[in-house]
Design an enzyme around this catalytic site. Structure first.
Site, PDB file in Angstrom:
ATOM      1  N   ASP A  17      -3.865  -1.586   4.355  1.00 43.80           N
ATOM      2  CA  ASP A  17      -3.743  -2.938   4.911  1.00 43.80           C
ATOM      3  C   ASP A  17      -4.683  -3.938   4.253  1.00 43.80           C
ATOM      4  OD1 ASP A  17      -1.725  -2.206   6.665  1.00 43.80           O
ATOM      5  OD2 ASP A  17      -3.127  -1.640   8.241  1.00 43.80           O
ATOM      6  N   GLU A  18      -5.132  -3.663   3.032  1.00 43.28           N
ATOM      7  CA  GLU A  18      -6.057  -4.573   2.359  1.00 43.28           C
ATOM      8  C   GLU A  18      -5.550  -5.010   0.988  1.00 43.28           C
ATOM      9  OE1 GLU A  18     -10.116  -3.318   2.280  1.00 43.28           O
ATOM     10  OE2 GLU A  18     -10.126  -2.663   4.370  1.00 43.28           O
TER      11      GLU A  18
END
Length: 283
Positions: free
Chosen positions: A227-228
């Site tokens: 999620d980055e």
């Protein structure tokens, strides 16, 4: 020469004198008319230009061949595609169907310039919906033990359907580092924008308990950092004390659908440039 044919040229490279001049000269030499041009420079230079050029035999191939000589001295990363090209998209989904439904509708109505060639899910909840759209559906269950086999099956489908882009439309499985590397720059994910807060189950109920005033969603490229990955698009909607936890979840579904559709559109129109951990989007 035939009727004018439109193309989209996207490029990025280290900033240097003469880039715009070189591109403009190339367009003039090919009798082109610029329809739309956007550029941005910040030590690195980004450009997207849509142009019309007299059509002829192998127009795209000739343009690509000739532009390669322009690009080389500047070490450009570049793509030149006919305008209106429709990337081949594979959608992955689990049980939440709002993003899938939105993408399928937008593709079917012509709002999104994509061809959805397959849908993969670790559940069968949306098989009937996908069948109604006359798109192949593949049920690929995933457990800790079968994850390598499931990812191998996904890669088989990506190859067999000649997929340009994989969209995780609320697909609730973490992709392995190896798969992220193999599909780098070709996978877009969506999630709520509370992260790193409110992890795990029922994030909107956690947000309700904290009295949040904004609900949002983030669409980004998938990397090995969960999620980055580089952010492409975000959506945010005001909320207040009158909204219940279920209201927040419903508003979140709207935000997720909007942000994901926008990210897919910008990617497929050649508007997104990845530079390290961030993106430049020429809208």
């Amino acid at each position: 020469m035939g009727a004018p044919v439109e193309h989209v040229l996207t490029l990025d490279c280290p900033e240097a004198p003469g880039i715009v001049h070189a591109v403009s000269r190339f367009l003039v030499e090919h009798g082109s008319d610029i329809i739309d041009n956007q550029q941005f420079g910040d030590r690195h230079f980004y450009m997207r230009v849509r142009f019309a050029t007299p059509g002829g035999e192998n127009t795209t191939e000739v343009l690509r061949r000739d532009f390669a000589a322009v690009a080389a001295p500047f070490a450009m990363r570049w793509h030149l595609e006919p305008a209106g090209s429709r990337p081949r998209v594979l959608i992955m989904v689990s049980r939440y169907g709002h993003c899938l439904n939105d993408l399928l509708f937008r593709a079917r109505s012509g709002d999104l310039p994509i061809d959805v060639v397959a849908v993969v899910s670790n559940h069968r909840d949306h098989e009937a919906l996908v069948a109604w759209h006359e798109i192949p559906f593949f049920h690929v269950p995933v457990t800790a033990a079968t994850k390598p086999e499931a990812e191998a099956r996904l890669l088989e489908l990506v190859d067999s359907f000649d997929v340009d882009l994989v969209v995780l439309a609320r697909y609730m499985q973490v992709l392995s580092d190896d798969l992220c590397t193999r599909l780098a720059g070709r996978v877009i994910n969506i999630h709520h924008s509370f992260l790193p807060s409110f992890k795990g189950a029922k994030p909107y109920h956690q947000a309700y308990d904290r009295g949040v005033k904004l609900v949002g969603a983030t669409a980004h490229y998938v990397t090995a950092d969960l999620d980055e990955g580089p952010i492409i698009a975000q959506e945010v909607i005001d909320v207040d004390h009158s909204h219940t936890a279920d209201d927040l979840a419903a508003i979140g579904r709207d935000a997720e659908s909007a942000a994901l559709a926008r990210a897919v559109r910008w990617h497929c129109e050649g508007r997104v440039f990845v530079q390290g951990r961030r993106t430049v989007v020429l809208r």
